[in-house]
Motif scaffolding. Structure first.
Motif, PDB file in Angstrom:
ATOM      1  N   GLN A 199     -13.330  20.915  -9.629  1.00  0.00           N
ATOM      2  CA  GLN A 199     -14.435  20.321 -10.440  1.00  0.00           C
ATOM      3  C   GLN A 199     -14.177  19.550 -11.693  1.00  0.00           C
ATOM      4  O   GLN A 199     -14.781  18.606 -12.176  1.00  0.00           O
ATOM      5  CB  GLN A 199     -15.332  21.422 -10.814  1.00  0.00           C
ATOM      6  CG  GLN A 199     -15.949  22.339  -9.469  1.00  0.00           C
ATOM      7  CD  GLN A 199     -16.764  21.212  -8.657  1.00  0.00           C
ATOM      8  OE1 GLN A 199     -17.163  20.393  -9.067  1.00  0.00           O
ATOM      9  NE2 GLN A 199     -16.725  21.723  -7.303  1.00  0.00           N
ATOM     10  N   TYR A 235     -12.007  17.249 -12.162  1.00  0.00           N
ATOM     11  CA  TYR A 235     -11.778  15.926 -11.811  1.00  0.00           C
ATOM     12  C   TYR A 235     -13.096  15.227 -11.303  1.00  0.00           C
ATOM     13  O   TYR A 235     -13.029  13.892 -10.957  1.00  0.00           O
ATOM     14  CB  TYR A 235     -10.846  15.560 -10.917  1.00  0.00           C
ATOM     15  CG  TYR A 235      -9.196  16.510 -11.550  1.00  0.00           C
ATOM     16  CD1 TYR A 235      -8.726  15.818 -12.357  1.00  0.00           C
ATOM     17  CD2 TYR A 235      -9.072  17.677 -11.007  1.00  0.00           C
ATOM     18  CE1 TYR A 235      -7.736  16.413 -13.314  1.00  0.00           C
ATOM     19  CE2 TYR A 235      -7.996  18.321 -11.870  1.00  0.00           C
ATOM     20  CZ  TYR A 235      -7.283  17.635 -12.997  1.00  0.00           C
ATOM     21  OH  TYR A 235      -6.247  18.354 -13.546  1.00  0.00           O
ATOM     22  N   ARG A 236     -14.242  15.842 -11.393  1.00  0.00           N
ATOM     23  CA  ARG A 236     -15.487  15.205 -10.579  1.00  0.00           C
ATOM     24  C   ARG A 236     -15.754  13.822 -11.200  1.00  0.00           C
ATOM     25  O   ARG A 236     -16.102  12.901 -10.677  1.00  0.00           O
ATOM     26  CB  ARG A 236     -16.601  16.075 -11.082  1.00  0.00           C
ATOM     27  CG  ARG A 236     -18.114  15.646 -10.987  1.00  0.00           C
ATOM     28  CD  ARG A 236     -18.193  15.232  -9.578  1.00  0.00           C
ATOM     29  NE  ARG A 236     -19.757  14.389  -9.465  1.00  0.00           N
ATOM     30  CZ  ARG A 236     -20.036  13.136  -9.552  1.00  0.00           C
ATOM     31  NH1 ARG A 236     -19.236  12.453  -9.859  1.00  0.00           N
ATOM     32  NH2 ARG A 236     -21.111  12.766  -9.294  1.00  0.00           N
ATOM     33  N   TYR A 237     -15.259  13.920 -12.619  1.00  0.00           N
ATOM     34  CA  TYR A 237     -15.754  12.266 -13.241  1.00  0.00           C
ATOM     35  C   TYR A 237     -14.526  11.453 -13.616  1.00  0.00           C
ATOM     36  O   TYR A 237     -14.497  10.552 -14.345  1.00  0.00           O
ATOM     37  CB  TYR A 237     -16.736  12.776 -14.525  1.00  0.00           C
ATOM     38  CG  TYR A 237     -18.034  13.087 -14.072  1.00  0.00           C
ATOM     39  CD1 TYR A 237     -18.998  12.117 -13.732  1.00  0.00           C
ATOM     40  CD2 TYR A 237     -18.545  14.131 -14.109  1.00  0.00           C
ATOM     41  CE1 TYR A 237     -20.237  12.366 -13.201  1.00  0.00           C
ATOM     42  CE2 TYR A 237     -19.552  14.633 -14.005  1.00  0.00           C
ATOM     43  CZ  TYR A 237     -20.692  13.471 -13.238  1.00  0.00           C
ATOM     44  OH  TYR A 237     -22.063  13.900 -12.932  1.00  0.00           O
ATOM     45  N   GLN A 291     -11.863  17.721  -1.181  1.00  0.00           N
ATOM     46  CA  GLN A 291     -12.494  18.529  -2.146  1.00  0.00           C
ATOM     47  C   GLN A 291     -13.152  17.721  -3.296  1.00  0.00           C
ATOM     48  O   GLN A 291     -14.103  17.854  -3.662  1.00  0.00           O
ATOM     49  CB  GLN A 291     -11.565  19.437  -2.628  1.00  0.00           C
ATOM     50  CG  GLN A 291     -10.953  20.408  -1.571  1.00  0.00           C
ATOM     51  CD  GLN A 291     -12.172  21.472  -1.104  1.00  0.00           C
ATOM     52  OE1 GLN A 291     -13.178  21.294  -1.840  1.00  0.00           O
ATOM     53  NE2 GLN A 291     -11.722  22.250  -0.192  1.00  0.00           N
ATOM     54  N   LEU A 292     -12.217  16.625  -3.722  1.00  0.00           N
ATOM     55  CA  LEU A 292     -12.882  15.831  -4.526  1.00  0.00           C
ATOM     56  C   LEU A 292     -14.052  15.130  -4.222  1.00  0.00           C
ATOM     57  O   LEU A 292     -14.998  14.994  -5.012  1.00  0.00           O
ATOM     58  CB  LEU A 292     -11.869  14.920  -5.320  1.00  0.00           C
ATOM     59  CG  LEU A 292     -12.135  14.006  -6.570  1.00  0.00           C
ATOM     60  CD1 LEU A 292     -12.453  14.722  -7.572  1.00  0.00           C
ATOM     61  CD2 LEU A 292     -10.973  13.135  -6.888  1.00  0.00           C
ATOM     62  N   GLN A 299      -9.703  24.052  -4.271  1.00  0.00           N
ATOM     63  CA  GLN A 299     -11.131  24.292  -4.673  1.00  0.00           C
ATOM     64  C   GLN A 299     -11.648  24.844  -5.810  1.00  0.00           C
ATOM     65  O   GLN A 299     -12.568  24.606  -6.374  1.00  0.00           O
ATOM     66  CB  GLN A 299     -11.991  24.379  -3.307  1.00  0.00           C
ATOM     67  CG  GLN A 299     -11.617  25.782  -2.916  1.00  0.00           C
ATOM     68  CD  GLN A 299     -12.498  26.419  -1.688  1.00  0.00           C
ATOM     69  OE1 GLN A 299     -13.610  25.982  -1.682  1.00  0.00           O
ATOM     70  NE2 GLN A 299     -11.851  26.887  -0.670  1.00  0.00           N
ATOM     71  N   SER A 325     -16.967  17.346  -4.027  1.00  0.00           N
ATOM     72  CA  SER A 325     -17.487  17.521  -5.412  1.00  0.00           C
ATOM     73  C   SER A 325     -18.040  16.242  -6.096  1.00  0.00           C
ATOM     74  O   SER A 325     -19.188  16.458  -6.682  1.00  0.00           O
ATOM     75  CB  SER A 325     -16.412  17.921  -6.543  1.00  0.00           C
ATOM     76  OG  SER A 325     -15.782  16.681  -7.155  1.00  0.00           O
ATOM     77  N   MET A 326     -17.945  15.166  -5.398  1.00  0.00           N
ATOM     78  CA  MET A 326     -18.773  14.156  -5.934  1.00  0.00           C
ATOM     79  C   MET A 326     -20.132  13.854  -5.184  1.00  0.00           C
ATOM     80  O   MET A 326     -20.699  12.886  -5.268  1.00  0.00           O
ATOM     81  CB  MET A 326     -17.696  12.774  -6.018  1.00  0.00           C
ATOM     82  CG  MET A 326     -16.700  12.673  -6.707  1.00  0.00           C
ATOM     83  SD  MET A 326     -15.367  11.532  -6.601  1.00  0.00           S
ATOM     84  CE  MET A 326     -14.715  11.293  -8.192  1.00  0.00           C
ATOM     85  N   CYS A 332     -13.064   9.004  -2.118  1.00  0.00           N
ATOM     86  CA  CYS A 332     -13.768   9.229  -3.320  1.00  0.00           C
ATOM     87  C   CYS A 332     -14.184   8.099  -4.063  1.00  0.00           C
ATOM     88  O   CYS A 332     -14.825   8.046  -5.106  1.00  0.00           O
ATOM     89  CB  CYS A 332     -12.615   9.981  -4.363  1.00  0.00           C
ATOM     90  SG  CYS A 332     -11.973  11.359  -3.576  1.00  0.00           S
TER      91      CYS A 332
END
Lengths: 339, 339
Positions: A191, A193-195, A317-318, A187, A321-322, A222
């Motif tokens: 972040q 890899y958010r996009y 976690q990804l 964690q 974040s999304m 995701c």
């Protein structure tokens, strides 16, 4: 707390209970008596990835060839491949898949030895098969399977161990627990890899299954495209897609596949790919943008049980974040009835 | 003219020659005499997709279960699953894959019946196996395999037909020729996908293989991520990634899988996916942004030989629109020696 987070954290206890309580005596006697010439496994989704683990562990330790069933041969084409000399296994969390049950029913009629592995002893699949290994995970509420997957792997490992004794099973719950702890750091860097819009996950041997399962979790949670490969198949064409910054998760624990995975990591570095590495080897981890360390003392044959965990947590976690609904992904249901 | 374009266009002649010249008499006698309890096939890349076709066609027509080999069990782990009662087949365009040959060598030692299917009679794999079906394609120069793939499918179909007579093989060269002609329109609309970054290809049953092979061509030639699924597995999780405009190629020829593929196309429409459809059914084609029609009279069991062709041409045209080196994709070599 999210259901999936709780279920990920339950894995050490689920595995401990499974190792302690699973009684395979009658099944082992029946397998020895039946002496199958091969194994056929019917499964879908996450359970199919557990079947991939069985392909390697049965092949390597029991010298048993494993065919993954093609259920539509039975359900759509009405054909029955002859499995009268086979051990036929159905794996399904819910035990409700109609097509998996059909494979087992057909096998029963042919005189095959049949076994199911499910998390519901009352399920149609469990009731249809001659033998059943209950996963005893408790209800899995999150749509994306986590604890039932590692329980399925453990059930397969228990079966291997009962037929051909191996080492390390007793340490597995503790190793899984340590892997969950060391995955807490994910964690801190997720972040970045958010996009990300796509991803590849590579493993080989026992951990071919792990690559498939991590990739499936990423897709389910995701909503990004993710591809899964064996190191060998990846080099046979798909490696062409790797360009600057292409994100790759390499599943590279210590063992026979490590030198090949390290070679691949070196090649990916020259292509400027962005590597995330799941490993207990410092050399492999050194290629990682971010390392996902595994405990050092996992025997290779059990490494898929630990190696999937950083992937489960990465995907969760990804997805967080999304801003996705992690326990109930849009467009998915827990039980899929395949025709 | 590009090598790949010429090789795609050679397919009707290659298939005609293969049907006319392949002599399976001794092999068929040996298979009948040996009476295998199952089949194991070792292959990589495109040839592994031909193996998937064998899984369905052997299962449905010959009632023979097919296991896809896990070569690393042999090469990395030094184990030999027992295949002494199996027909073990190695498929490789070049016949140079070390790991596929290892599976055949191990099978020979165990007393299995072994067969290879290659485009080089002098290759190590052809020399190692007890029987060999030569593809006689002439040299394939393009790195991305096209004519050797449909030749491999045809060789498998010939084997099925020789063991259990089917209908339609004699019409296959003509059907392939008509499919190539009707695929010429793809270049009229391909520009729309110039900036596509990802794709999914879905099939089921016999055409599960087609989904894999089209997806592989797209990856090899266009450097974009592409995912391949059976309709059943797609619904088991990956369907979650489908959002507005997500491009999907549906392989949906007439036959047992058509109703399920039509249901999927209807679901994809509600998700605003962008569907391209390969089919000889007007209902299925009506879901398509652009239809890729197949001749109407292809029997389902041979449909993979025609259905892959619009996919080959789609991948080639898309790569051209992107300005890629189509005959020599960056980062790939024609022969991959897998350890």
């Amino acid at each position: 707390m999210l259901h999936i987070e709780r279920e990920i954290n339950e894995q050490p206890d689920v595995i401990r209970r499974l190792i302690k309580e699973t009684d395979l005596d009658k099944l082992i006697a029946a397998i020895r008596d039946f002496d199958p010439t091969f194994v056929m496994i019917a499964a879908r989704g996450t359970s199919d990835n557990a079947a991939r683990y069985a392909q390697y562990s049965f092949g390597i330790h029991l010298k048993l060839p494993v065919a993954l069933a093609t259920p539509s041969v039975h359900t759509l084409y009405g054909a029955q491949p002859i499995v009268s000399r086979a051990l036929v296994i159905g794996i399904s969390q819910s035990g409700s898949s109609l097509d998996v049950r059909q494979v087992i029913e057909d096998a029963n009629q042919q005189g095959a030895l049949t076994l199911s592995i499910t998390n519901d002893e009352e399920s149609p699949l469990a009731q249809t098969s001659q033998f059943h290994i209950p996963l005893n995970c408790g209800e899995e509420i999150s749509v994306a399977a986590t604890k039932t997957y590692t329980a399925e792997l453990t059930a397969i490992a228990l079966l291997v161990n009962a037929l051909q004794p191996q080492t390390g099973l007793d340490k597995l719950p503790e190793l899984v627990s340590r892997t969950i702890q060391s995955s807490e750091r994910i964690q801190d860097w997720i972040q970045r890899y958010r996009y990300a819009s796509h991803l590849a996950v590579i493993g080989r041997g026992y951990n071919y299954a792990t690559a498939y399962e991590i990739s499936l979790k990423v897709k389910e949670l995701c909503y990004i495209t993710s591809e899964e490969y064996s190191e060998a198949d990846f080099r046979h064409g798909p490696i062409a897609v790797v360009q600057d910054g292409f994100p790759v998760i390499a599943v590279a624990p210590q063992g026979k596949t490590l030198p090949l995975m390290q070679d691949l990591l070196a090649d990916l570095r020259t292509k400027n790919a962005e590597c995330l590495v799941i490993s207990n080897d410092d050399g492999a981890l050194s290629y990682a943008m971010y390392p996902m360390p595994l405990p050092g003392d996992v025997p290779e044959w059990l490494s898929p049980v630990t190696a999937v965990i950083p992937g489960q947590i990465f995907a969760m976690q990804l997805a967080l974040s999304m801003g996705h609904k992690v326990d109930r992904p849009t467009g998915l249901t827990k039980v899929t009835i395949t025709r």
